[in-house]
Design a protein around this motif. Structure first.
Motif, PDB file in Angstrom:
ATOM      1  N   ASN A 182      41.572 -20.743  23.908  1.00 20.41           N
ATOM      2  CA  ASN A 182      42.673 -20.620  22.962  1.00 20.41           C
ATOM      3  C   ASN A 182      44.035 -20.748  23.619  1.00 20.41           C
ATOM      4  O   ASN A 182      45.063 -20.617  22.958  1.00 20.41           O
ATOM      5  N   LEU A 183      44.086 -20.985  24.941  1.00 18.02           N
ATOM      6  CA  LEU A 183      45.360 -21.083  25.655  1.00 18.02           C
ATOM      7  C   LEU A 183      46.010 -22.425  25.359  1.00 18.02           C
ATOM      8  O   LEU A 183      45.468 -23.488  25.626  1.00 18.02           O
ATOM      9  N   LEU A 184      47.240 -22.395  24.779  1.00 18.10           N
ATOM     10  CA  LEU A 184      47.975 -23.607  24.456  1.00 18.10           C
ATOM     11  C   LEU A 184      48.904 -24.016  25.595  1.00 18.10           C
ATOM     12  O   LEU A 184      49.184 -25.190  25.784  1.00 18.10           O
ATOM     13  N   GLY A 185      49.423 -23.050  26.335  1.00 16.60           N
ATOM     14  CA  GLY A 185      50.340 -23.353  27.417  1.00 16.60           C
ATOM     15  C   GLY A 185      50.793 -22.080  28.091  1.00 16.60           C
ATOM     16  O   GLY A 185      50.616 -20.977  27.572  1.00 16.60           O
ATOM     17  N   THR A 186      51.398 -22.243  29.257  1.00 18.23           N
ATOM     18  CA  THR A 186      51.860 -21.076  29.989  1.00 18.23           C
ATOM     19  C   THR A 186      53.162 -21.404  30.681  1.00 18.23           C
ATOM     20  O   THR A 186      53.417 -22.550  31.069  1.00 18.23           O
ATOM     21  N   GLY A 187      54.016 -20.388  30.828  1.00 16.50           N
ATOM     22  CA  GLY A 187      55.292 -20.529  31.502  1.00 16.50           C
ATOM     23  C   GLY A 187      55.455 -19.479  32.565  1.00 16.50           C
ATOM     24  O   GLY A 187      54.515 -18.769  32.914  1.00 16.50           O
ATOM     25  N   SER A 188      56.669 -19.359  33.058  1.00 10.34           N
ATOM     26  CA  SER A 188      56.915 -18.416  34.145  1.00 10.34           C
ATOM     27  C   SER A 188      56.785 -16.970  33.708  1.00 10.34           C
ATOM     28  O   SER A 188      56.429 -16.103  34.504  1.00 10.34           O
ATOM     29  N   SER A 189      57.087 -16.690  32.431  1.00  6.76           N
ATOM     30  CA  SER A 189      57.071 -15.298  31.987  1.00  6.76           C
ATOM     31  C   SER A 189      56.194 -15.060  30.776  1.00  6.76           C
ATOM     32  O   SER A 189      56.120 -13.932  30.285  1.00  6.76           O
ATOM     33  N   SER A 190      55.519 -16.093  30.248  1.00  8.23           N
ATOM     34  CA  SER A 190      54.721 -15.895  29.045  1.00  8.23           C
ATOM     35  C   SER A 190      53.631 -16.942  28.960  1.00  8.23           C
ATOM     36  O   SER A 190      53.663 -17.963  29.645  1.00  8.23           O
ATOM     37  N   SER A 191      52.658 -16.657  28.095  1.00  9.46           N
ATOM     38  CA  SER A 191      51.585 -17.600  27.786  1.00  9.46           C
ATOM     39  C   SER A 191      51.459 -17.693  26.270  1.00  9.46           C
ATOM     40  O   SER A 191      51.706 -16.721  25.557  1.00  9.46           O
ATOM     41  N   VAL A 192      51.063 -18.865  25.779  1.00  6.28           N
ATOM     42  CA  VAL A 192      50.951 -19.086  24.336  1.00  6.28           C
ATOM     43  C   VAL A 192      49.497 -19.386  24.003  1.00  6.28           C
ATOM     44  O   VAL A 192      48.867 -20.231  24.635  1.00  6.28           O
ATOM     45  N   TYR A 193      48.968 -18.657  23.003  1.00  5.13           N
ATOM     46  CA  TYR A 193      47.579 -18.800  22.586  1.00  5.13           C
ATOM     47  C   TYR A 193      47.508 -19.185  21.105  1.00  5.13           C
ATOM     48  O   TYR A 193      48.365 -18.801  20.308  1.00  5.13           O
ATOM     49  N   LYS A 194      46.479 -19.924  20.761  1.00  6.43           N
ATOM     50  CA  LYS A 194      46.165 -20.177  19.363  1.00  6.43           C
ATOM     51  C   LYS A 194      45.331 -19.010  18.853  1.00  6.43           C
ATOM     52  O   LYS A 194      44.457 -18.503  19.554  1.00  6.43           O
ATOM     53  N   GLY A 195      45.625 -18.551  17.627  1.00  6.98           N
ATOM     54  CA  GLY A 195      44.882 -17.420  17.085  1.00  6.98           C
ATOM     55  C   GLY A 195      44.732 -17.504  15.578  1.00  6.98           C
ATOM     56  O   GLY A 195      45.439 -18.256  14.899  1.00  6.98           O
ATOM     57  N   GLN A 196      43.797 -16.741  15.063  1.00  7.82           N
ATOM     58  CA  GLN A 196      43.568 -16.661  13.617  1.00  7.82           C
ATOM     59  C   GLN A 196      43.660 -15.211  13.198  1.00  7.82           C
ATOM     60  O   GLN A 196      42.877 -14.377  13.649  1.00  7.82           O
ATOM     61  N   LEU A 197      44.634 -14.897  12.312  1.00  2.40           N
ATOM     62  CA  LEU A 197      44.818 -13.530  11.851  1.00  2.40           C
ATOM     63  C   LEU A 197      43.713 -13.141  10.877  1.00  2.40           C
ATOM     64  O   LEU A 197      42.905 -13.976  10.451  1.00  2.40           O
ATOM     65  N   GLU A 198      43.707 -11.859  10.516  1.00  2.00           N
ATOM     66  CA  GLU A 198      42.629 -11.350   9.663  1.00  2.00           C
ATOM     67  C   GLU A 198      42.637 -12.004   8.286  1.00  2.00           C
ATOM     68  O   GLU A 198      41.605 -12.087   7.625  1.00  2.00           O
ATOM     69  N   ASP A 199      43.822 -12.471   7.832  1.00  2.00           N
ATOM     70  CA  ASP A 199      43.874 -13.118   6.517  1.00  2.00           C
ATOM     71  C   ASP A 199      43.578 -14.613   6.594  1.00  2.00           C
ATOM     72  O   ASP A 199      43.715 -15.334   5.610  1.00  2.00           O
ATOM     73  N   GLY A 200      43.189 -15.112   7.760  1.00  2.00           N
ATOM     74  CA  GLY A 200      42.828 -16.508   7.926  1.00  2.00           C
ATOM     75  C   GLY A 200      43.944 -17.394   8.410  1.00  2.00           C
ATOM     76  O   GLY A 200      43.720 -18.580   8.684  1.00  2.00           O
ATOM     77  N   THR A 201      45.168 -16.888   8.539  1.00  2.33           N
ATOM     78  CA  THR A 201      46.309 -17.692   8.960  1.00  2.33           C
ATOM     79  C   THR A 201      46.146 -18.129  10.419  1.00  2.33           C
ATOM     80  O   THR A 201      45.888 -17.308  11.293  1.00  2.33           O
ATOM     81  N   ILE A 202      46.328 -19.441  10.673  1.00  2.00           N
ATOM     82  CA  ILE A 202      46.312 -19.959  12.036  1.00  2.00           C
ATOM     83  C   ILE A 202      47.723 -19.855  12.593  1.00  2.00           C
ATOM     84  O   ILE A 202      48.688 -20.344  11.990  1.00  2.00           O
ATOM     85  N   VAL A 203      47.862 -19.227  13.738  1.00  2.00           N
ATOM     86  CA  VAL A 203      49.180 -18.976  14.311  1.00  2.00           C
ATOM     87  C   VAL A 203      49.151 -19.301  15.805  1.00  2.00           C
ATOM     88  O   VAL A 203      48.100 -19.487  16.409  1.00  2.00           O
ATOM     89  N   ALA A 204      50.364 -19.370  16.368  1.00  2.00           N
ATOM     90  CA  ALA A 204      50.525 -19.434  17.826  1.00  2.00           C
ATOM     91  C   ALA A 204      51.105 -18.101  18.273  1.00  2.00           C
ATOM     92  O   ALA A 204      52.040 -17.589  17.663  1.00  2.00           O
ATOM     93  N   ILE A 205      50.539 -17.521  19.322  1.00  2.00           N
ATOM     94  CA  ILE A 205      50.941 -16.181  19.772  1.00  2.00           C
ATOM     95  C   ILE A 205      51.482 -16.290  21.187  1.00  2.00           C
ATOM     96  O   ILE A 205      50.775 -16.675  22.118  1.00  2.00           O
ATOM     97  N   LYS A 206      52.752 -15.965  21.320  1.00  2.00           N
ATOM     98  CA  LYS A 206      53.431 -16.015  22.615  1.00  2.00           C
ATOM     99  C   LYS A 206      53.391 -14.619  23.226  1.00  2.00           C
ATOM    100  O   LYS A 206      53.987 -13.685  22.702  1.00  2.00           O
ATOM    101  N   VAL A 207      52.690 -14.469  24.355  1.00  2.00           N
ATOM    102  CA  VAL A 207      52.458 -13.156  24.967  1.00  2.00           C
ATOM    103  C   VAL A 207      53.169 -13.111  26.315  1.00  2.00           C
ATOM    104  O   VAL A 207      52.965 -13.980  27.171  1.00  2.00           O
TER     105      VAL A 207
END
Length: 823
Positions: free
Chosen positions: A624-649
C-alpha cells in the motif's frame, strides 16, 4: 519308571503392569532360586510365606506399591545373596533377623517409609558389598559403629533419613574398600580430617552435598587417586580450592557449588591435567578477581558443563577460555561483574545448548553473527546487562537465523535495546519463553507473533510498543503468561484472549486501551492492577470501571436532543436563509472567483482514529506504500465506509521540524478551498502519531507522467490543461484567499492527477500564510527543493487576467520553467 515332576526355579514377571496382591501361594514354589516382580503395581503386604522359599538366592520386588512391614521370615532364608525391595511403601523397622543371612551381598531397601534405628546386627553381614538404605525415615546415629565391621563394603548410600546430626563417623573412615560413598543431607557438621583422602584408596564417587561441613577442603583428597566424581555442593566449606585437585587425573565431575569458598581462580590452571573432566561447578561461592586467561584455555577440551555464576568475578570474558572449550554444552556465568562485549571466540562453541550471561555489565551490540554456528542453542539469557543498539541489529537478525530455530528460551530483558521487533520473530517455532521487557523497543507488534504456538510465557512490558493488540494473539494456544503493561498500545482488548484456555496471568496496565473489557477466561479472575492506567476502558464494574454506554441509550439521547433542540433550530435557520438568499445571491455570484471549488471542503469531514488508519493500510503494508519522503510516507488505504484515500504518515520518531511541517500543512488547509488543491479528509494527531487523510489520486503525480513511467505520453491538450490547473491553483493561493499563501515547493511530484487528469496541488508542509498587505510583502526565503521554489506573491501583483498569469508563469519565472515545462 516314574519321572520327577519339573520344578520352577526361576520366576520373572517384571515390567508387565500386573496389579493386585502377591498371593501367599507363592510360598509353595519351594525350589525357586530367582524371583523378580519389579516394575508392576502390586499392592498390599509382602506375604509371610516368602520365608518358605529356602533355596531363594535373588529377590527383586522393586517399584511397586506394597505397604506394611517387611516379613521377618525373609531374613531366615540363609541362601539369599541379593534383596532389592526399594521403591515401595514399606514401613516399620528393619527386622533384626537380618543377621541370619551370612551369605547376603547386596541389600537395597531405599525409597520406603522404614523407621527406627539401623540394627547393630547388620555388622555381622561380613559378605555385604552393597548397602542402600536411602530415603526412608530411619533414626539414631548417623552411621552405626557396627558398620565399620563391613570390611568388604563397596557401596554405602544413606541419604534422606532422620539420623541424629554429628561429625563425620569414624566407622566410615575405616571402610577402605568403599567405591561409592553417599552421605547426602545427613546433617553432618564439623570439618573433614586432614588425612581424609588417605582412608579411601579405592573410592571413585564421593557425595557429601547438602550438609553443614565447614573448614577447608582437605589437600589429602588428591590421595584418593581413583576419584571420578566429587560433589561437595550445598555445604559450608571455606578457604581456597587446593591446587592438588589437579592431581585427580581420573576426575570427571567436580562440584563445589553453594559453599563459602574464597580467593582467586588461579587453581583453574591446575585443572588442565584433567583430560576426562566433563563438568566443573564453582557457582555461588565468594571467589573474586578475574578468570586467569592464559592457563584456563588449557582446561580439557572434553569439558561439557561450566558453571561460575554468582561468584563476583570481574573483567572481560576470557578469549582463551572460549577458544578451546569446543565441547561445551552448558555455560553459565550469570550474576557476576563481567564487562566489555561478547568476544567473537564464542563462535567456537558449536555444541552449546544453554548460555547464561545475564546479570553482568556487558555492553555494546549483541554480535548475532557469533550464534550462526550454534545450531543446538536452546536457551539464551542475556538480560540485566547494558546491551544497546537498534533492534534490527539484534533480535531482527537473531530470529532470521535458521540455525537457531530450535531456541526455546530467550531473555533479553533489562537492557537498552531499541527499534522495532522484527517480523522474523515468527521463525522461532519452538520458543516457549520470551522476555524482552524493560528495553526501549517501539513500533507495532508483529502479526506473526501468533505463529509461536508453543509460547508459554511472553513478557513485552516496559517498552514503547504502539498500535493495537493483534488478533493473532488468539493463536497462542499454549500461552500461560502475557504481560504487555507500560507500553503505548491502543484500541480495544481482543475478545479472543478470553478463549486462551491456559492463560492464567494477563497484565495490560498503563497503555491507551479503550472499550469494553471482555468476559470469561482469564478476565474472570483479572485484577484491577492488571487494567489500571487505561482510563478509556469500561465494563468489569466489579473492578471499579464505569459501565459501557449501550447503543440504544445513545440513540435515545440523540433522538431527545433532535426533538428538543436541533429541529427547532434548524427550522429557524432555514427561514432566515430563505429570507436573505435572494438579496445576497447576485452579490455572491459577482464576487466569487470562477476558479473556486463550489463543492464543500472535505477538510476534517469526520474523525479518523489511529486504529482506523492502521486497519485501512493493513498495518502499513508495503503493497500500500505510494511514496516516501524525508519526513513522511504516503499509503493507499480504505476507510471503514469504503472510501479510498491516501494517508500521509509522519515517520515514527519524527523530528521537531517535521512536526512543524505537519502543523503548517494543517493550518494552511484550514484556510484554503479550491478545486485544484488536494483536499484533506481528516487528520490524526497524537503524541506519538501524526497523519493526514487525503483525497486519493489514481493517476499519481505529474513527475511520473513526465518520466513516461506510465507508458503514456501527455498530449498537447492535456499539458495545457494541467498547466492551467496549476496556474489556477497558484492564482487562488495568491489572490483568492483571505490570507495569501506562498506554497514554496511547487514541483512535479507535488502535482497530483485525479481520474479525469485534473491537476491538484498538494504538500503544504513549508507553505506560509502572509498577514497584512501582501502586495507590499517581500518574497519568502528558499525553503523547498532547489529549482522548484514557487515565486513570491509580488510576481502576480500586476497581472489582471488568468491568461497573463499563465504566460508569465511559463516565460518569466525561471524556477518553474526549468521543471514545469510541459512542452
Amino acid at each position: 519308571m516314574q519321572h520327577k515332576r519339573p520344578q520352577v526355579t526361576k520366576l520373572k514377571l517384571s515390567d508387565l503392569s500386573l496389579t493386585g496382591t502377591i498371593t501367599p501361594e507363592i510360598g509353595n514354589l519351594t525350589f525357586l532360586r530367582y524371583l523378580n516382580l519389579t516394575n508392576n503395581s502390586f499392592n498390599g503386604h509382602l506375604p509371610n510365606s516368602l520365608g518358605n522359599l529356602r533355596r531363594l538366592k535373588f529377590l527383586f520386588v522393586l517399584h511397586n506399591v506394597l505397604d506394611g512391614p517387611i516379613p521377618p521370615s525373609i531374613f531366615n532364608i540363609s541362601s539369599l545373596e541379593i534383596i532389592f525391595l526399594g521403591g515401595n511403601q514399606l514401613e516399620g523397622p528393619i527386622p533384626p533377623t537380618i543377621l541370619n543371612i551370612p551369605s547376603l551381598e547386596q541389600l537395597s531397601l531405599s525409597f520406603n517409609s522404614l523407621t527406627g534405628d539401623i540394627p547393630t546386627s547388620i555388622g555381622n553381614l561380613t559378605q555385604l558389598q552393597f548397602l542402600d538404605l536411602s530415603d526412608n525415615r530411619l533414626t539414631g546415629d548417623v552411621v552405626p559403629s557396627s558398620l565399620g565391621c563391613l570390611v568388604n563394603l563397596k557401596l554405602l548410600e544413606l541419604p534422606g533419613n532422620n539420623f541424629q546430626p554429628g561429625p563425620m563417623p569414624s566407622a566410615v573412615l575405616n571402610m577402605s574398600s568403599l567405591v561409592v560413598l553417599e552421605l547426602t543431607s545427613m546433617g553432618l557438621f564439623g570439618s573433614l580430617p586432614a588425612d581424609f583422602g588417605l582412608h579411601f584408596p579405592s573410592l571413585q564417587q564421593l557425595f557429601l552435598e547438602y550438609n553443614k561441613l565447614t573448614g577447608p577442603i582437605p589437600r589429602s583428597l588428591s590421595n584418593a587417586s581413583k576419584l571420578e566424581v566429587v560433589d561437595f555442593s550445598g555445604s559450608m566449606f571455606t578457604g581456597s580450592v587446593p591446587a592438588s585437585i589437579g592431581d585427580l587425573s581420573l576426575l570427571q565431575i567436580l562440584n563445589f557449588e553453594g559453599n563459602q569458598l574464597s580467593g582467586g581462580l588461579e587453581f583453574l590452571s591446575s585443572l588442565m591435567k584433567l583430560v576426562y573432566l566433563t563438568e566443573l561447578n564453582l557457582a555461588h561461592n565468594q571467589f573474586s578477581g578475574f578468570i586467569p586467561g592464559p592457563h584456563v584455555g588449557n582446561i580439557s577440551t572434553s569439558l561439557q558443563k561450566l558453571f561460575i555464576e554468582n561468584c563476583s568475578i570481574r573483567g572481560s570474558l576470557s578469549k582463551t577460555l572460549l577458544s578451546n572449550l569446543s565441547s561445551l554444552i552448558y555455560l553459565e556465568l550469570e550474576n557476576n561483574e563481567l564487562t566489555g562485549g561478547i568476544p567473537s571466540e564464542f563462535k567456537n562453541l558449536e555444541k552449546l545448548q544453554v548460555l547464561y550471561l545475564n546479570g553482568n555489565r556487558l555492553e555494546g551490540m549483541i554480535p548475532i553473527e557469533i550464534f550462526q554456528s550454534m545450531i543446538h542453542l536452546g536457551t539464551l539469557y542475556l538480560s540485566q546487562n547494558m546491551f544497546s543498539g537498534p533492534i534490527s541489529s539484534n533480535i531482527g537478525n537473531l530470529t532470521s537465523l535458521q540455525s537457531i530455530s530450535q531456541l526455546y528460551y530467550l531473555d533479553l530483558s533489562l537492557n537498552f535495546l531499541e527499534g522495532h521487533l522484527s517480523k522474523e520473530i515468527g521463525n522461532l517455532q519452538f520458543l516457549t519463553t520470551m522476555d524482552l521487557s524493560s528495553n526501549r523497543l517501539s513500533g507495532f507488534l508483529p502479526e506473526n507473533l501468533g505463529d509461536l504456538q508453543m509460547l508459554v510465557n511472553l513478557n513485552l512490558s516496559n517498552n514503547s510498543f504502539s498500535g493495537p493488540i493483534s488478533q493473532s494473539f488468539s493463536r497462542l494456544i499454549s500461552l500461560n503468561l502475557l504481560d504487555l503493561s507500560s507500553n503505548s498500545l491502543f484500541g480495544q482488548i481482543p475478545k479472543s484472549l478470553a478463549n486462551l484456555r491456559y492463560l492464567s496471568f494477563l497484565n495490560l496496565s498503563y497503555n491507551r486501551l479503550e472499550g469494553e473489557v471482555p468476559n470469561g477466561g482469564v478476565f474472570a479472575n483479572i485484577t484491577v492492577q492488571s487494567l489500571m492506567g487505561n482510563p478509556a476502558l469500561c465494563g468489569a464494574t466489579t473492578l471499579g470501571l464505569p459501565p459501557c454506554k449501550s447503543s440504544n441509550a445513545k440513540r435515545m439521547r440523540k433522538a431527545t436532543i433532535m426533538l428538543k433542540y436541533i429541529i427547532p433550530s434548524f427550522l429557524f435557520c432555514v427561514t432566515m436563509i430563505v429570507s436573505v438568499f435572494y438579496l445576497l445571491n447576485k452579490k455572491w455570484k459577482s464576487k466569487r472567483p470562477n476558479s473556486i471549488d463550489r463543492t464543500p471542503s472535505l477538510l476534517h469531514q469526520r474523525f479518523v482514529s489511529e486504529r482506523e488508519i492502521v486497519r485501512a493500510t493493513t498495518n502499513f503494508h508495503e503493497e500500500n506504500l505510494l511514496g516516501t519522503g524525508s519526513s513522511s510516507s504516503v499509503y493507499k488505504g480504505q476507510l471503514e465506509d469504503g472510501t479510498i484515500v491516501a494517508i500521509k504518515v509522519l515517520k515514527l520518531g519524527f523530528s521537531k521540524p517535521a512536526s512543524k511541517r505537519f502543523e503548517a500543512e494543517c493550518e494552511v488547509m484550514r484556510n484554503v478551498r479550491h478545486r485544484n488543491l488536494l483536499k484533506i479528509i481528516s487528520s490524526c494527531s497524537t503524541e506519538n502519531f501524526k497523519a493526514l487523510v487525503l483525497q486519493y489520486m489514481p493517476n499519481k503525480s505529474l513527475e511520473k507522467w513526465l518520466n513516461n513511467s506510465q507508458n503514456h505520453i501527455l498530449g498537447v491538450l492535456e499539458r495545457v490543461a494541467i498547466m492551467s490547473d496549476v496556474a489556477s491553483a497558484l492564482e487562488y493561493l495568491h489572490h483568492g484567499c483571505s490570507r495569501p499563501v506562498v506554497h514554496s515547493d511547487v514541483k512535479p511530484c507535488n502535482i497530483l492527477l485525479d481520474e479525469d487528469m485534473v491537476a491538484h496541488l498538494g504538500d503544504f508542509g513549508i507553505a506560509k500564510l502572509l498577514a497584512g498587505d501582501h502586495r507590499s510583502a517581500t518574497p519568502t526565503s528558499t525553503l523547498g527543493t532547489v529549482g522548484y521554489v514557487a515565486p513570491g506573491v509580488s510576481i502576480f501583483k500586476h497581472l489582471s487576467s488568468f491568461q497573463e498569469e499563465h504566460i508569465q508563469l511559463l516565460n518569466n519565472d525561471h524556477s518553474h520553467s526549468r521543471k514545469i515545462s510541459l512542452f
